[in-house]
Structures are given as structure tokens and as C-alpha cells.
Design a protein around this motif. Structure first.
Motif, PDB file in Angstrom:
ATOM      1  N   ASN A 583       0.716  -1.034   0.039  1.00 42.95           N
ATOM      2  CA  ASN A 583      -0.156   0.044  -0.111  1.00 42.95           C
ATOM      3  C   ASN A 583       0.824   1.263   0.068  1.00 42.95           C
ATOM      4  OD1 ASN A 583      -2.314  -1.548   0.154  1.00 42.95           O
ATOM      5  ND2 ASN A 583      -2.485  -1.336   2.132  1.00 42.95           N
ATOM      6  N   ASP A 617       5.202   1.967   2.740  1.00 41.56           N
ATOM      7  CA  ASP A 617       3.905   0.975   2.840  1.00 41.56           C
ATOM      8  C   ASP A 617       3.349   1.266   4.187  1.00 41.56           C
ATOM      9  OD1 ASP A 617       2.233  -1.046   2.753  1.00 41.56           O
ATOM     10  OD2 ASP A 617       3.919  -2.594   2.783  1.00 41.56           O
ATOM     11  N   SER A 618       1.830   1.733   3.803  1.00 43.57           N
ATOM     12  CA  SER A 618       1.076   2.214   5.111  1.00 43.57           C
ATOM     13  C   SER A 618       0.813   1.334   5.951  1.00 43.57           C
ATOM     14  CB  SER A 618      -0.121   3.017   4.448  1.00 43.57           C
ATOM     15  OG  SER A 618      -1.092   2.020   3.786  1.00 43.57           O
ATOM     16  N   ARG A 619       0.813  -0.265   5.298  1.00 45.95           N
ATOM     17  CA  ARG A 619       0.400  -1.343   6.195  1.00 45.95           C
ATOM     18  C   ARG A 619       1.216  -1.438   7.434  1.00 45.95           C
ATOM     19  NH1 ARG A 619       1.002  -6.216   2.448  1.00 45.95           N
ATOM     20  NH2 ARG A 619       2.766  -5.472   2.457  1.00 45.95           N
TER      21      ARG A 619
END
Length: 634
Positions: A583, A617-619
Motif C-alpha cells: 500500500n 507501505d502504509s500497512r
């Protein structure tokens, strides 16, 4: 004892001495003055990363050893972990101290006529006395710039030194059957002066005897007449929380890094830098045992990650040239570099274990693996790190030059080859990737051409502009700064060769004596170098921060900084903006540290950095890495 410094043949000449007309050179290295102890330093020449005139600030920061650290030869207030060229250059900015050259110095020719002194005129009241001393007795040697400075004040000890030199000169004239040059009245004057200054002369001779005894003892017990040893020991505790989703926090770890640096000069103008190191960071081919792997933020191969500390190597526990493991705390040769001047403004360097920072000054004050910032992100512009430029293991064989255009401007450049000592590539272990993944030969494997233009428009502003062109046998950046360092072209096989063009700039503005504003910007343009694919990617990064000197207490430094780690801003052809399943989100880095200087040789640095959207990565959870670093220098 230096001779021909001062002698007199008439009462008028000694009157000149008493009135401070005649500068004293005899025993300038042992005669105390009211201001300081004059030291007859050996003639120095510029080589520095720093850092050779005005240069050695950097061979990591050689920078001599900055020690160096020869750069090839940028500077700290404590011994450098790795000497640099720049270190050597800074040490050579000072030549002889303010004081007269002795006539024994081969670099200072004997004065034979009073007309050779630019500040002595025939109308001067003591001109005839000086003329007699210079042209009749030949015992005056002025300052290196051909001046005499007849109005300089002197002490009784200086006078005694001159008188002693005069006596030796007269004795020499008598012994060589030239006594007709010495008048009877001159001898009478000398005898009376010798009686008047008997106590000072005795003290002076006693000091000379004591100095000679101490010098003999030091020479008998010194480590080497040509080599100096310095070192740095780092012991640090590291803890972290956050990381990839569903990933437990790693345990707190205790790590160390030890460096011993030998700096050798054969001519007084050159510098051979030899560095040994040992560390206990873990990693290897798959990164197992590393903190970054424990956080789930490392690349699938190696340990490339934004969660790296400043003092760990690029490929811990691994000889990346041959993919062979290295045991913890095994001794390695991490620096081998020779720096030598070929002209007043031109210095060359070459070696089989070198880094870009050995030659390039660190413009930002946050650089200092054992003393300043605690993260790999903050210390240097990413362009200096590309292609293993700051591997921490002297990855490349390199050669280059340092050209001092002016005191405010210099240009440095180098060519580096990673696997210069390997004649042929090994067989493939995966498609396109051999067991010597960085290629083979001086010109046949991964390589980099890198340059830095450094200039100082004012005394409070430093600017550095960097460019690097790199070729890699496999699809990597070689910075170790982010997980996507491995697989730089996303969606393209690892065995795809790539070429990189990287540009960057760094600026530091010291707007007060104790506070500096510093920042950098960088862009890396990656293209495939094969006929199999058509792909390209652009990475960008920036940082800005405040650096504080002597915060709360003299010798204590602090840093507060914020920025964006390397992040794909563009992709073309078959390359992707992010690997599958990521993401995509812009990552950020926030860091603060405070260095407490306990003694001149011991410091403790507590600090932490926070990663937002780690690895883009927003995760991934917001990650915090805390460091307590203790540094010993000697």
C-alpha cells in the motif's frame, strides 16, 4: 643546537639586541615566550576525506583516518573513527608557527645580504649593525617571508639564546683560523655579556640537555617513527517497536564495533591509511539475526532497511563480493588507501579498500558514526552512499583526485570498482545472479564514477554538490537505506543489470556560533542496462534539521531532524511504482539525539528515530528505534 641565528660583533649590535631589534631563532622550540612556547614544527604540505593544502577533511573523514579520520581528506571534535583525506588536509593547513625559521632548516636558505630583508631599509638607525651581522658573520636568518621584524619584543631567555649562538659562532671563527675577523673590543663585549647572563645561559643549557634526554627517551619507546595509531570503540544497546503487521517486537540487542587505524607518512606530505575493524552485527545473505529482519522491514535478501543505525555496515555478517559468511567479531581490513600530493593544488589517492566519504567532505554536521546522528538516514546525502559508497567495509577499489581550486572551492572525483580483485565471475545461483553478484574485474563488474564540488560562499555557509554514475550487475541501488534498495526496479528480475545517474546537494548554514541549519536533497534515476526489458524508476529523498553545539554544557552536541527516506516518485516501462501487495505511502523519518561528552575520549549518546509509513507501505506500523551508544576514542 641551531646555529647562525644571532651573533654580534660589536657593542652596537648587542645594543640592537637589547632594544628588541634582532629576532631570536636559536632554540625557538624550547624557549618560552610571554605568549606561548615556540615550536619548530616539521614542514607540512597539503595532501585532505577528508580532510593536499586545505584538503584532508574526509577519508571517513581518510577523514586521515578524522583521522584521518587522510579525506580522501570533514571534521569532528573528537578523534575520527576512520582517518580521511580531509583529516590530513586540515592538519596540514598549519605550517611553521609564528616564529623565525632556523638556518638549519633546509627549506630556509641562509641570508647573505641585509638587502634580502624586505622590511629593512638603509635609513634604519641600526642598519649598519645588521649589515655587519649578516654580511660579516653570516649569522642572521629572518622569517620565512623574507622579513626581519626588528621591532619585535623579546625576553631575556631569547637574548640568552642569541648570545649563546654568538659565542658558538665566534668560537667557530677562531677554530677555523679566521680570528682576525673578531675584534678585541668585540671579545670584551662578549665576555662581559656572558658574565651578565651567566644564570640565563646555564638555565638554557640545562633545558636543552633535559629536552635532548626526553627526546631520546620518546624516540626509543615510540610506536613508530612514521606511523600513528588511533582507534574507536562503539558499544550500543538498540531496541525497537513497530514494524510489519503481525510482527512481534524484537528483543533489545547489545552490539559493538571496534576500529584501529594506522596512519603512515613516508615523506611528511603523503599518507597511507590502514584500517582494521571487528563488529558483532548479524545478517548474512538472508538477513537472519538482524534487528531489521526482526521488525519485518528488511529486504528478502541482505538487510537493506530504513531502520538502520549509523554505525552498522552495509552488509553485516557477509562478504558481498563472494556471498560468503563472516563470523561475528572477525577482524577485517576495512581501509587501505594511499594519498599523495603531485602539485600545490592537486592530490591523488588510490587504494583497494575505500569509500566515497574518504574523499568527499561531509557537509552536514550530523555525520559522525560514533559521535553524531544515530541513523544511517541522517548522516550523509544518499548520493554519497550509492553503489556501496559508504559500505562500512571498504567495499571498493578506488582511485581519484582532489583539486583545490581556491580556499573556498574544491573539486573531488573518484572511480570505484567493487570486485576489482576477482578475475572471473562464478556460476549462477539464481537466474542472472552469480555467486559473485557484483561482477568481476576492474572494469567488468559493478562500478561507480562519483564527484563532489564543495564551496563556501561565506564563512558560515557550506555547500556540496554531488553526482554519481553507477553500473550494477544486478538490480540494486547499493545504499542500504531502504528495503527497495534490493530490487530497485520493482517488478523486474533481480538479475537485471542497471545503470544509475544520481544527483544531490547538501547545505549547512551556521546562523549562530552554536546552532546550524542543515539539509539535503537527492534524486536517483535508475534504468535497466539489458536488452531484455525496458524499465526506469526515479527515487527522491530530502532531509532538514537543526544541529546544536555545546548544548547545556561545553562539548555536548544535539540534533533534531526530519525528512523523507528514498521513495519511488516515478516509474516507466515495465517497472512498477511499488512491489505487489504494498500500500504505497510516502515515508517520513523523525530523529533526535543528545551526545554527552564525559571526557575527551568518552561520550554517551542517547537518541531515537521514528519511521512513519516505514518502507513506503502504509500497512507497516509506525516504528521507533531507540539507541544508547557509548563511544571510546584513543
Amino acid at each position: 643546537m641551531a646555529k647562525y641565528l644571532l651573533a654580534s660583533a660589536s657593542g652596537a649590535s648587542f645594543l640592537c639586541l637589547i632594544n628588541g631589534l634582532l629576532p631570536i631563532q636559536a632554540l625557538a622550540n624550547v624557549v618560552p615566550t610571554e605568549q606561548k612556547l615556540l615550536l619548530n614544527a616539521p614542514q607540512k604540505s597539503a595532501i585532505v576525506n577528508n580532510k593536499i593544502p586545505n584538503q584532508l577533511n574526509k577519508f571517513n573523514q581518510v577523514t586521515l583516518p578524522k583521522t584521518a579520520e587522510t579525506g580522501l581528506i570533514v571534521a569532528n571534535d573528537s578523534p575520527a573513527a576512520s582517518p580521511t583525506i580531509q583529516d590530513k588536509q586540515e592538519s596540514q593547513d598549519s605550517s611553521h608557527p609564528q616564529g623565525l625559521q632556523t638556518s638549519d632548516n633546509n627549506d630556509s636558505p641562509q641570508v647573505t645580504s641585509v638587502s634580502q630583508f624586505s622590511d629593512v631599509q638603509p635609513t634604519d638607525w641600526a642598519f649598519q649593525a645588521l649589515q655587519s651581522l649578516v654580511e660579516r658573520y653570516g649569522c642572521i636568518a629572518g622569517y620565512p617571508n623574507s622579513t626581519y621584524r626588528g621591532n619585535r619584543a623579546m625576553t631575556r631567555y631569547e637574548f640568552a639564546a642569541g648570545l649563546n649562538a654568538c659565542l658558538e659562532r665566534v668560537n667557530e671563527l677562531i677554530a677555523t683560523a679566521t680570528s682576525d675577523l673578531v675584534k678585541k673590543e668585540d671579545l670584551a663585549t662578549l665576555q662581559k655579556l656572558q658574565e651578565d647572563f651567566a644564570a640565563e645561559l646555564a638555565t638554557l643549557r640545562g633545558r636543552v640537555d633535559a629536552l635532548e634526554a626526553r627526546t631520546a627517551e620518546l624516540e626509543a619507546n615510540q610506536f613508530s617513527t612514521t606511523t600513528k595509531l588511533n582507534g574507536e570503540v562503539i558499544i550500543a544497546g538498540i531496541g525497537a517497536t513497530g514494524g510489519a503487521p503481525n510482527q512481534g517486537d524484537p528483543n533489545i540487542i547489545l552490539v559493538n564495533r571496534v576500529r584501529l587505524n594506522l596512519t603512515t607518512s613516508f615523506t611528511g606530505k603523503d599518507l597511507l591509511i590502514t584500517g582494521l575493524q571487528a563488529y558483532n552485527f548479524l545478517g548474512g545473505v538472508d538477513g537472519s539475526g538482524s534487528l531489521q529482519r526482526g521488525l519485518g522491514l528488511a529486504s528478502d535478501l541482505l538487510t537493506a532497511s530504513s531502520a538502520r543505525t549509523s554505525f552498522e555496515p552495509l552488509f553485516p555478517g557477509l562478504d558481498v563480493k563472494t556471498l560468503s559468511d563472516q563470523a561475528a567479531n572477525s577482524v577485517q581490513l576495512y581501509k587501505l588507501l594511499y594519498v599523495f600530493p603531485v602539485a600545490d593544488k592537486l592530490t591523488l589517492f588510490a587504494g583497494t579498500a575505500a569509500e566515497a566519504t574518504d574523499a568527499f567532505p561531509a557537509i552536514t554536521p550530523f555525520y559522525g558514526e560514533g559521535q553524531e546522528s544515530i541513523s544511517r538516514f541522517a548522516g550523509l546525502n544518499p548520493v554519497a552512499r550509492v553503489s556501496g559508497g559508504t559500505s562500512g567495509t571498504g567495499l571498493a577499489s578506488a582511485a581519484g583526485f582532489i583539486f583545490n581550486i581556491s580556499p573556498q572551492l574544491d573539486l573531488r572525483a573518484l572511480y570505484g570498482s567493487v570486485n576489482a580483485n576477482i578475475p572471473q565471475e562464478a556460476g549462477e545461483i539464481v537466474p542472472g545472479v552469480s555467486n559473485t553478484p557484483l561482477g568481476a574485474g576492474v572494469f567488468g563488474g559493478s562500478s561507480v564514477v562519483s564527484a563532489q564540488l564543495t564551496f563556501k560562499p561565506t564563512s558560515s555557509i557550506d555547500v556540496g554538490l554531488n553526482y554519481a554514475h553507477s553500473y550494477h550487475e544486478i538490480n540494486i541501488l547499493g545504499t542500504g537505506l531502504i528495503r527497495d534498495d534490493i530490487g530497485a526496479l520493482a517488478g523486474v528480475p533481480l538479475g537485471t543489470p542497471v545503470s544509475l545517474n544520481s544527483v544531490g546537494g547538501t547545505v549547512t548554514w551556521r546562523f549562530s556560533p552554536k546552532v546550524a541549519l542543515s539539509g539535503y536533497g537527492a534524486a536517483m534515476f535508475v534504468d535497466d542496462s539489458s536488452d531484455a526489458v525496458n524499465a526506469s524508476t526515479t527515487f527522491t529523498s530530502w532531509m532538514v534539521g537543526l544541529h546544536f553545539n555545546d548544548l547545556f554544557k561545553s562539548g555536548n552536541n544535539a540534533g533534531l531532524l526530519f525528512g523523507q527516506p528514498l521513495f519511488r516518485s516515478d516509474a516507466g516501462g515495465t517497472a512498477q511504482l511499488a512491489p505487489d501487495g504494498v500500500n504505497r505511502a510516502t515515508p517520513y523519518h523523525l530523529e533526535a539525539y543528545y551526545r554527552l561528552k564525559l571526557t575527551d575520549n568518552i561520550s554517551i549518546t542517547p537518541g531515537a528515530f521514528v519511521l512513519f509509513n516505514p518502507e513506503g507501505d502504509s500497512r507497516n506500523e509506525t516504528t521507533t528505534v531507540g539507541v544508547l551508544r557509548t563511544t571510546f576514542t584513543f
